[in-house]
Write a protein that holds these residues in place. Sequence first.
Motif, PDB file in Angstrom:
ATOM      1  N   LEU A   1       0.802  -1.216   0.000  1.00  0.00           N
ATOM      2  CA  LEU A   1       0.000   0.000   0.000  1.00  0.00           C
ATOM      3  C   LEU A   1       0.839   1.272   0.000  1.00  0.00           C
ATOM      4  O   LEU A   1       0.519   2.241  -0.695  1.00  0.00           O
ATOM      5  CB  LEU A   1      -0.921  -0.011   1.226  1.00  0.00           C
ATOM      6  N   ARG A   2       1.926   1.267   0.748  1.00  0.00           N
ATOM      7  CA  ARG A   2       2.729   2.489   0.859  1.00  0.00           C
ATOM      8  C   ARG A   2       3.418   2.863  -0.459  1.00  0.00           C
ATOM      9  O   ARG A   2       3.816   4.012  -0.649  1.00  0.00           O
ATOM     10  CB  ARG A   2       3.784   2.328   1.948  1.00  0.00           C
ATOM     11  N   ASP A   3       3.583   1.906  -1.357  1.00  0.00           N
ATOM     12  CA  ASP A   3       4.310   2.149  -2.601  1.00  0.00           C
ATOM     13  C   ASP A   3       3.418   2.210  -3.834  1.00  0.00           C
ATOM     14  O   ASP A   3       3.909   2.453  -4.938  1.00  0.00           O
ATOM     15  CB  ASP A   3       5.359   1.048  -2.807  1.00  0.00           C
ATOM     16  N   LEU A   4       2.110   1.992  -3.671  1.00  0.00           N
ATOM     17  CA  LEU A   4       1.222   1.956  -4.825  1.00  0.00           C
ATOM     18  C   LEU A   4       1.047   3.343  -5.442  1.00  0.00           C
ATOM     19  O   LEU A   4       1.053   4.351  -4.735  1.00  0.00           O
ATOM     20  CB  LEU A   4      -0.158   1.431  -4.409  1.00  0.00           C
ATOM     21  N   PRO A   5       0.863   3.413  -6.766  1.00  0.00           N
ATOM     22  CA  PRO A   5       0.526   4.696  -7.387  1.00  0.00           C
ATOM     23  C   PRO A   5      -0.830   5.193  -6.885  1.00  0.00           C
ATOM     24  O   PRO A   5      -1.718   4.397  -6.553  1.00  0.00           O
ATOM     25  CB  PRO A   5       0.465   4.360  -8.881  1.00  0.00           C
ATOM     26  N   THR A   6      -0.985   6.505  -6.843  1.00  0.00           N
ATOM     27  CA  THR A   6      -2.243   7.099  -6.403  1.00  0.00           C
ATOM     28  C   THR A   6      -2.915   7.841  -7.553  1.00  0.00           C
ATOM     29  O   THR A   6      -2.289   8.198  -8.546  1.00  0.00           O
ATOM     30  CB  THR A   6      -2.016   8.086  -5.253  1.00  0.00           C
ATOM     31  N   ALA A   7      -4.199   8.083  -7.381  1.00  0.00           N
ATOM     32  CA  ALA A   7      -4.973   8.907  -8.313  1.00  0.00           C
ATOM     33  C   ALA A   7      -6.080   9.570  -7.513  1.00  0.00           C
ATOM     34  O   ALA A   7      -6.317   9.234  -6.353  1.00  0.00           O
ATOM     35  CB  ALA A   7      -5.544   8.059  -9.448  1.00  0.00           C
ATOM     36  N   ALA A   8      -6.768  10.518  -8.125  1.00  0.00           N
ATOM     37  CA  ALA A   8      -7.883  11.177  -7.452  1.00  0.00           C
ATOM     38  C   ALA A   8      -8.925  10.136  -7.043  1.00  0.00           C
ATOM     39  O   ALA A   8      -9.199   9.185  -7.774  1.00  0.00           O
ATOM     40  CB  ALA A   8      -8.514  12.208  -8.374  1.00  0.00           C
ATOM     41  N   ALA A   9      -9.509  10.331  -5.869  1.00  0.00           N
ATOM     42  CA  ALA A   9     -10.502   9.384  -5.367  1.00  0.00           C
ATOM     43  C   ALA A   9     -11.632   9.174  -6.362  1.00  0.00           C
ATOM     44  O   ALA A   9     -12.164   8.060  -6.495  1.00  0.00           O
ATOM     45  CB  ALA A   9     -11.058   9.879  -4.026  1.00  0.00           C
ATOM     46  N   GLU A  10     -12.013  10.230  -7.093  1.00  0.00           N
ATOM     47  CA  GLU A  10     -13.098  10.104  -8.067  1.00  0.00           C
ATOM     48  C   GLU A  10     -12.749   9.140  -9.199  1.00  0.00           C
ATOM     49  O   GLU A  10     -13.639   8.662  -9.899  1.00  0.00           O
ATOM     50  CB  GLU A  10     -13.446  11.479  -8.641  1.00  0.00           C
ATOM     51  N   ARG A  11     -11.457   8.867  -9.390  1.00  0.00           N
ATOM     52  CA  ARG A  11     -11.029   7.916 -10.411  1.00  0.00           C
ATOM     53  C   ARG A  11     -10.742   6.528  -9.832  1.00  0.00           C
ATOM     54  O   ARG A  11     -10.600   5.567 -10.590  1.00  0.00           O
ATOM     55  CB  ARG A  11      -9.784   8.442 -11.133  1.00  0.00           C
ATOM     56  N   VAL A  12     -10.638   6.441  -8.534  1.00  0.00           N
ATOM     57  CA  VAL A  12     -10.319   5.163  -7.893  1.00  0.00           C
ATOM     58  C   VAL A  12     -11.590   4.403  -7.519  1.00  0.00           C
ATOM     59  O   VAL A  12     -11.701   3.198  -7.771  1.00  0.00           O
ATOM     60  CB  VAL A  12      -9.433   5.379  -6.647  1.00  0.00           C
ATOM     61  N   TYR A  13     -12.573   5.091  -6.932  1.00  0.00           N
ATOM     62  CA  TYR A  13     -13.802   4.414  -6.530  1.00  0.00           C
ATOM     63  C   TYR A  13     -14.652   4.098  -7.753  1.00  0.00           C
ATOM     64  O   TYR A  13     -14.895   4.958  -8.604  1.00  0.00           O
ATOM     65  CB  TYR A  13     -14.597   5.275  -5.549  1.00  0.00           C
ATOM     66  N   THR A  14     -15.094   2.844  -7.834  1.00  0.00           N
ATOM     67  CA  THR A  14     -15.907   2.382  -8.958  1.00  0.00           C
ATOM     68  C   THR A  14     -17.166   1.713  -8.406  1.00  0.00           C
ATOM     69  O   THR A  14     -17.456   1.798  -7.229  1.00  0.00           O
ATOM     70  CB  THR A  14     -15.115   1.392  -9.826  1.00  0.00           C
ATOM     71  N   GLY A  15     -17.920   1.041  -9.264  1.00  0.00           N
ATOM     72  CA  GLY A  15     -19.116   0.344  -8.797  1.00  0.00           C
ATOM     73  C   GLY A  15     -20.382   1.082  -9.176  1.00  0.00           C
ATOM     74  O   GLY A  15     -20.360   2.137  -9.826  1.00  0.00           O
ATOM     75  N   VAL A  16     -21.519   0.524  -8.755  1.00  0.00           N
ATOM     76  CA  VAL A  16     -22.828   0.990  -9.205  1.00  0.00           C
ATOM     77  C   VAL A  16     -23.060   2.458  -8.880  1.00  0.00           C
ATOM     78  O   VAL A  16     -23.443   3.256  -9.739  1.00  0.00           O
ATOM     79  CB  VAL A  16     -23.947   0.117  -8.583  1.00  0.00           C
ATOM     80  N   LEU A  17     -22.842   2.873  -7.631  1.00  0.00           N
ATOM     81  CA  LEU A  17     -23.100   4.257  -7.238  1.00  0.00           C
ATOM     82  C   LEU A  17     -22.200   5.216  -8.013  1.00  0.00           C
ATOM     83  O   LEU A  17     -22.671   6.215  -8.566  1.00  0.00           O
ATOM     84  CB  LEU A  17     -22.902   4.416  -5.727  1.00  0.00           C
ATOM     85  N   TYR A  18     -20.912   4.906  -8.060  1.00  0.00           N
ATOM     86  CA  TYR A  18     -19.968   5.830  -8.691  1.00  0.00           C
ATOM     87  C   TYR A  18     -20.094   5.826 -10.212  1.00  0.00           C
ATOM     88  O   TYR A  18     -19.831   6.840 -10.858  1.00  0.00           O
ATOM     89  CB  TYR A  18     -18.550   5.528  -8.218  1.00  0.00           C
ATOM     90  N   ASP A  19     -20.491   4.711 -10.782  1.00  0.00           N
ATOM     91  CA  ASP A  19     -20.750   4.692 -12.222  1.00  0.00           C
ATOM     92  C   ASP A  19     -21.952   5.579 -12.561  1.00  0.00           C
ATOM     93  O   ASP A  19     -21.940   6.302 -13.565  1.00  0.00           O
ATOM     94  CB  ASP A  19     -21.009   3.266 -12.705  1.00  0.00           C
ATOM     95  N   ALA A  20     -23.000   5.521 -11.723  1.00  0.00           N
ATOM     96  CA  ALA A  20     -24.183   6.350 -11.962  1.00  0.00           C
ATOM     97  C   ALA A  20     -23.886   7.823 -11.707  1.00  0.00           C
ATOM     98  O   ALA A  20     -24.414   8.701 -12.393  1.00  0.00           O
ATOM     99  CB  ALA A  20     -25.333   5.880 -11.072  1.00  0.00           C
ATOM    100  N   LEU A  21     -23.043   8.104 -10.739  1.00  0.00           N
ATOM    101  CA  LEU A  21     -22.678   9.481 -10.408  1.00  0.00           C
ATOM    102  C   LEU A  21     -21.765  10.093 -11.470  1.00  0.00           C
ATOM    103  O   LEU A  21     -21.931  11.255 -11.855  1.00  0.00           O
ATOM    104  CB  LEU A  21     -22.009   9.505  -9.033  1.00  0.00           C
ATOM    105  N   GLY A  22     -20.798   9.342 -11.946  1.00  0.00           N
ATOM    106  CA  GLY A  22     -19.928   9.810 -13.028  1.00  0.00           C
ATOM    107  C   GLY A  22     -19.218  11.115 -12.719  1.00  0.00           C
ATOM    108  O   GLY A  22     -19.287  12.068 -13.495  1.00  0.00           O
ATOM    109  N   LEU A  23     -18.498  11.164 -11.614  1.00  0.00           N
ATOM    110  CA  LEU A  23     -17.843  12.406 -11.203  1.00  0.00           C
ATOM    111  C   LEU A  23     -16.927  12.984 -12.278  1.00  0.00           C
ATOM    112  O   LEU A  23     -16.880  14.199 -12.486  1.00  0.00           O
ATOM    113  CB  LEU A  23     -17.047  12.163  -9.916  1.00  0.00           C
ATOM    114  N   THR A  24     -16.192  12.131 -12.947  1.00  0.00           N
ATOM    115  CA  THR A  24     -15.213  12.628 -13.920  1.00  0.00           C
ATOM    116  C   THR A  24     -15.847  13.111 -15.214  1.00  0.00           C
ATOM    117  O   THR A  24     -15.165  13.708 -16.057  1.00  0.00           O
ATOM    118  CB  THR A  24     -14.167  11.549 -14.257  1.00  0.00           C
ATOM    119  N   THR A  25     -17.149  12.871 -15.409  1.00  0.00           N
ATOM    120  CA  THR A  25     -17.823  13.313 -16.629  1.00  0.00           C
ATOM    121  C   THR A  25     -18.698  14.534 -16.398  1.00  0.00           C
ATOM    122  O   THR A  25     -19.394  14.980 -17.309  1.00  0.00           O
ATOM    123  CB  THR A  25     -18.685  12.177 -17.224  1.00  0.00           C
ATOM    124  N   LEU A  26     -18.684  15.100 -15.193  1.00  0.00           N
ATOM    125  CA  LEU A  26     -19.452  16.308 -14.910  1.00  0.00           C
ATOM    126  C   LEU A  26     -18.856  17.497 -15.664  1.00  0.00           C
ATOM    127  O   LEU A  26     -17.648  17.549 -15.912  1.00  0.00           O
ATOM    128  CB  LEU A  26     -19.430  16.604 -13.413  1.00  0.00           C
TER     129      LEU A  26
END
Length: 277
Positions: free
Chosen positions: A90-115
């Motif tokens: 975990l300490r060495d993994l690459p990071t990205a914005a949370a809006e790009r990391v969280y996936t699944g039904v809720l986040y797919d419907a929300l589509g934060l990165t497409t707003l």
Amino acid sequence: MSTTTPSLAATTDTVPATLARVLILLPPSEGKAEPRRGKPLDVGADPLAQARRAVMDALVDLCQGPEEAAIATLWLGPTQADDVRRNARLRDLPTAAAERVYTGVLYDALGLTTLDASAHRRALSRVAIISSLYGVVRPGERIAPYRLGGGVTLPGLGGVAAHWRSHLDPALTAMAGNGLVVDLRSSTYAAFWRPAAPLPRPVVTVRVLHEVAGRRQVVSHFNKATKGRLVRALLEDGRDARTPTAFAGLLTDLGWQVEVGSPTAQGTRLDVVVAAL
């Protein structure tokens, strides 16, 4: 759309609370995208840094030990050993914005990165994601993917929910200010923080009911997808609501069927009734 993705070291609230009259609390997702590149996680020195390090240290220590014990502790199946191995790094993994990391039904419907740009700016200041590892993150904050359920008890730390109950109140109270809190968390993550009673600010919780032939029931998929679409509609619309009644009216204006319950010590529950996805 803004591409700024501050690290957890930067802040837990990049916009003054007074500019965000509604704070929308979301649960995390079990599924997470794995960034291919990006700097490693930096928890920095903000008020939640020590609490985050405690969870991270306990999780990494567990997952660097016997794999079978980690699988059992994290309530995983035998085919999910890769999640344990990823946690161990975990300490060495690459990071990205949370809006790009969280996936699944809720986040797919929300589509934060497409707003669009305006709605995305609102998301950065109005949305807060409750996390077993990070406590609370904004959509634009950089995180590493992880596997840790909210009901897990970690060796050396104890229950994850209990850990965050003792640390989250100052951060979330500051984020909420005197505005309306819209709580869309599942029951597991609702246990991480509850506004103290008597409530210093209005709070609404939202339950999604699926109605078929006059009968209503709670269905997980409908619940998650509807909450994602509901938040997207709110962010695109941009209006504020300072009271539960005003918030229910706003949802009605946006086309949702809403029924308002009685106020309680935990807030006012709204039932959103849907017939189809």
